[in-house]
Enzyme design. Structure first.
Site, PDB file in Angstrom:
ATOM      1  N   HIS A   1       0.822  -1.220   0.000  1.00  0.00           N
ATOM      2  CA  HIS A   1       0.000   0.000   0.000  1.00  0.00           C
ATOM      3  C   HIS A   1       0.854   1.266   0.000  1.00  0.00           C
ATOM      4  O   HIS A   1       1.997   1.269   0.446  1.00  0.00           O
ATOM      5  CB  HIS A   1      -0.885   0.022   1.258  1.00  0.00           C
ATOM      6  CG  HIS A   1      -1.789  -1.154   1.363  1.00  0.00           C
ATOM      7  ND1 HIS A   1      -2.372  -1.541   2.547  1.00  0.00           N
ATOM      8  CD2 HIS A   1      -2.218  -2.051   0.442  1.00  0.00           C
ATOM      9  CE1 HIS A   1      -3.110  -2.611   2.351  1.00  0.00           C
ATOM     10  NE2 HIS A   1      -3.039  -2.949   1.076  1.00  0.00           N
TER      11      HIS A   1
ATOM     12  N   LYS B   1       6.856   6.314   6.600  1.00  0.00           N
ATOM     13  CA  LYS B   1       6.417   5.445   7.693  1.00  0.00           C
ATOM     14  C   LYS B   1       7.620   4.927   8.469  1.00  0.00           C
ATOM     15  O   LYS B   1       8.631   4.552   7.876  1.00  0.00           O
ATOM     16  CB  LYS B   1       5.622   4.252   7.145  1.00  0.00           C
ATOM     17  CG  LYS B   1       4.308   4.653   6.479  1.00  0.00           C
ATOM     18  CD  LYS B   1       3.670   3.515   5.729  1.00  0.00           C
ATOM     19  CE  LYS B   1       2.441   4.002   4.972  1.00  0.00           C
ATOM     20  NZ  LYS B   1       1.951   2.980   4.024  1.00  0.00           N
TER      21      LYS B   1
ATOM     22  N   TYR C   1       3.091   1.824  13.607  1.00  0.00           N
ATOM     23  CA  TYR C   1       3.932   2.645  12.747  1.00  0.00           C
ATOM     24  C   TYR C   1       3.468   4.094  12.703  1.00  0.00           C
ATOM     25  O   TYR C   1       2.280   4.385  12.753  1.00  0.00           O
ATOM     26  CB  TYR C   1       4.028   2.065  11.331  1.00  0.00           C
ATOM     27  CG  TYR C   1       2.735   1.697  10.657  1.00  0.00           C
ATOM     28  CD1 TYR C   1       2.038   0.551  11.005  1.00  0.00           C
ATOM     29  CD2 TYR C   1       2.231   2.473   9.628  1.00  0.00           C
ATOM     30  CE1 TYR C   1       0.865   0.188  10.363  1.00  0.00           C
ATOM     31  CE2 TYR C   1       1.067   2.116   8.971  1.00  0.00           C
ATOM     32  CZ  TYR C   1       0.401   0.972   9.346  1.00  0.00           C
ATOM     33  OH  TYR C   1      -0.768   0.624   8.700  1.00  0.00           O
TER      34      TYR C   1
ATOM     35  N   ASP D   1      -6.741  -6.378  -1.096  1.00  0.00           N
ATOM     36  CA  ASP D   1      -5.386  -6.828  -1.420  1.00  0.00           C
ATOM     37  C   ASP D   1      -5.385  -8.017  -2.367  1.00  0.00           C
ATOM     38  O   ASP D   1      -4.445  -8.224  -3.126  1.00  0.00           O
ATOM     39  CB  ASP D   1      -4.626  -7.160  -0.132  1.00  0.00           C
ATOM     40  CG  ASP D   1      -4.286  -5.900   0.655  1.00  0.00           C
ATOM     41  OD1 ASP D   1      -3.871  -6.034   1.824  1.00  0.00           O
ATOM     42  OD2 ASP D   1      -4.442  -4.797   0.101  1.00  0.00           O
TER      43      ASP D   1
HETATM   44  C1  LIG Z   1      -4.724   2.815   6.874  1.00  0.00           C
HETATM   45  C2  LIG Z   1      -5.911   3.312   7.654  1.00  0.00           C
HETATM   46  C3  LIG Z   1      -7.103   2.601   7.697  1.00  0.00           C
HETATM   47  N1  LIG Z   1      -8.164   3.077   8.409  1.00  0.00           N
HETATM   48  C4  LIG Z   1      -9.391   2.276   8.448  1.00  0.00           C
HETATM   49  C5  LIG Z   1      -9.992   1.997   7.078  1.00  0.00           C
HETATM   50  C6  LIG Z   1     -10.604   0.628   7.222  1.00  0.00           C
HETATM   51  O1  LIG Z   1     -11.946   0.738   7.691  1.00  0.00           O
HETATM   52  C7  LIG Z   1      -9.767  -0.055   8.306  1.00  0.00           C
HETATM   53  C8  LIG Z   1      -8.786  -1.069   7.758  1.00  0.00           C
HETATM   54  O2  LIG Z   1      -8.040  -0.430   6.721  1.00  0.00           O
HETATM   55  P1  LIG Z   1      -7.122  -1.292   5.762  1.00  0.00           P
HETATM   56  O3  LIG Z   1      -7.814  -2.577   5.422  1.00  0.00           O
HETATM   57  O4  LIG Z   1      -6.670  -0.394   4.645  1.00  0.00           O
HETATM   58  O5  LIG Z   1      -5.872  -1.641   6.740  1.00  0.00           O
HETATM   59  P2  LIG Z   1      -4.505  -2.286   6.261  1.00  0.00           P
HETATM   60  O6  LIG Z   1      -4.755  -3.359   5.234  1.00  0.00           O
HETATM   61  O7  LIG Z   1      -3.776  -2.647   7.493  1.00  0.00           O
HETATM   62  O8  LIG Z   1      -3.775  -1.090   5.525  1.00  0.00           O
HETATM   63  C9  LIG Z   1      -2.491  -0.630   5.898  1.00  0.00           C
HETATM   64  O9  LIG Z   1      -1.590  -1.598   5.446  1.00  0.00           O
HETATM   65  C10 LIG Z   1      -0.265  -1.223   5.120  1.00  0.00           C
HETATM   66  C11 LIG Z   1       0.674  -2.143   5.856  1.00  0.00           C
HETATM   67  C12 LIG Z   1       0.102   0.186   5.267  1.00  0.00           C
HETATM   68  O10 LIG Z   1       1.275   0.528   5.292  1.00  0.00           O
HETATM   69  C13 LIG Z   1      -0.943   1.226   5.277  1.00  0.00           C
HETATM   70  O11 LIG Z   1      -0.782   2.066   6.430  1.00  0.00           O
HETATM   71  C14 LIG Z   1      -2.337   0.726   5.259  1.00  0.00           C
HETATM   72  O12 LIG Z   1      -2.747   0.665   3.894  1.00  0.00           O
HETATM   73  O13 LIG Z   1      -9.056   0.996   8.962  1.00  0.00           O
HETATM   74  C15 LIG Z   1      -8.109   4.272   9.113  1.00  0.00           C
HETATM   75  O14 LIG Z   1      -9.094   4.687   9.760  1.00  0.00           O
HETATM   76  N2  LIG Z   1      -6.930   4.994   9.078  1.00  0.00           N
HETATM   77  C16 LIG Z   1      -5.833   4.566   8.373  1.00  0.00           C
HETATM   78  O15 LIG Z   1      -4.776   5.251   8.379  1.00  0.00           O
END
Ligand SMILES: Cc1cn([C@H]2C[C@H](O)[C@@H](COP(=O)(O)OP(=O)(O)O[C@H]3O[C@H](C)C(=O)[C@H](O)[C@H]3O)O2)c(=O)[nH]c1=O
Length: 190
Positions: free
Chosen positions: A62, A72, A132, A169
């Site tokens: 991402h 980050k 992070y 993903d």
């Molecule tokens: C990234 C983020 C997400 N959210 C909410 C949005 C969704 O409802 C929930 C899960 O989000 P997501 O599925 O995108 O989470 P990850 O798959 O862990 O995403 C992260 O994964 C990789 C490792 C990364 O480096 C990024 O910071 C980020 O993309 O958290 C928020 O409220 N704030 C945020 O900053």
């Protein structure tokens, strides 16, 4: 605090000092001053913390595009993970190349992933927590993703099971045809 270069200029492996005693240990896990004294002066504004229950959970690859691109500073609060940065800056001599390191509660290592790099990780233990710092706020309208197993990137994930992925993903695009929002400049090599 030890700071090591990696094969990708700008991506740094950082190991804060731990003071052990009969109770356990103490460590300054982040110090803006200590980093700035070694040439890394970033104003972080948001901390993220996620728990992945199963081994083989992959989150990534991402990034957020400008004007909300994020540097980050990644660490593992519990368990163990293999953290990956991929250079996605158009024109970069290392475009499409990746580095990966085990970050764990035990080794206390951190990875600095600058803006212009996609970030992802795979968990190596159950109940692994990643923590992070980000240099810009969450801006979902600027989010981008690349698929974790793109042969054009060729990440050697230490996977022992079928990966656990989010729906997003599982269907992310590959590098082929990717129109990166980032452009490398010679100053980035400095
Ligand atoms: C990234 C983020 C997400 N959210 C909410 C949005 C969704 O409802 C929930 C899960 O989000 P997501 O599925 O995108 O989470 P990850 O798959 O862990 O995403 C992260 O994964 C990789 C490792 C990364 O480096 C990024 O910071 C980020 O993309 O958290 C928020 O409220 N704030 C945020 O900053």
């Amino acid at each position: 605090m030890q700071i090591e270069d990696t094969a990708l200029p700008g991506v740094k492996l950082i190991t804060p000092r731990r003071f052990g005693d009969h109770r356990g240990f103490f460590s300054e896990s982040y110090s803006r001053k200590a980093l700035a004294e070694q040439g890394i002066d970033i104003e972080f504004c948001q901390d993220n913390h996620s728990l992945s229950a199963q081994v083989g959970t992959i989150r990534g690859l991402h990034f957020q595009a400008p004007p909300h691109a994020q540097d980050k500073l990644v660490r593992c609060g519990k368990g163990s993970l293999f953290d990956v940065a991929v250079d996605i800056r158009t024109g970069s001599p290392t475009y499409g190349q990746w580095v990966g390191y085990e970050l764990s509660f035990e080794n206390g290592r951190q990875l600095l992933v600058p803006a212009g790099f996609a970030h992802g990780f795979v968990t190596l233990l159950p109940e692994t927590e990643i923590i992070y710092k980000c240099s810009d706020y969450y801006a979902p309208e600027t989010e981008g993703a690349l698929v974790w197993d793109d042969p054009a990137i060729g990440i050697d994930w230490p996977l022992t099971v079928d990966p656990v992925l989010s729906e997003k993903d599982a269907v992310a695009p590959g590098l082929d045809g990717f129109d990166s929002p980032f452009t490398w400049t010679p100053e980035d090599a400095a």
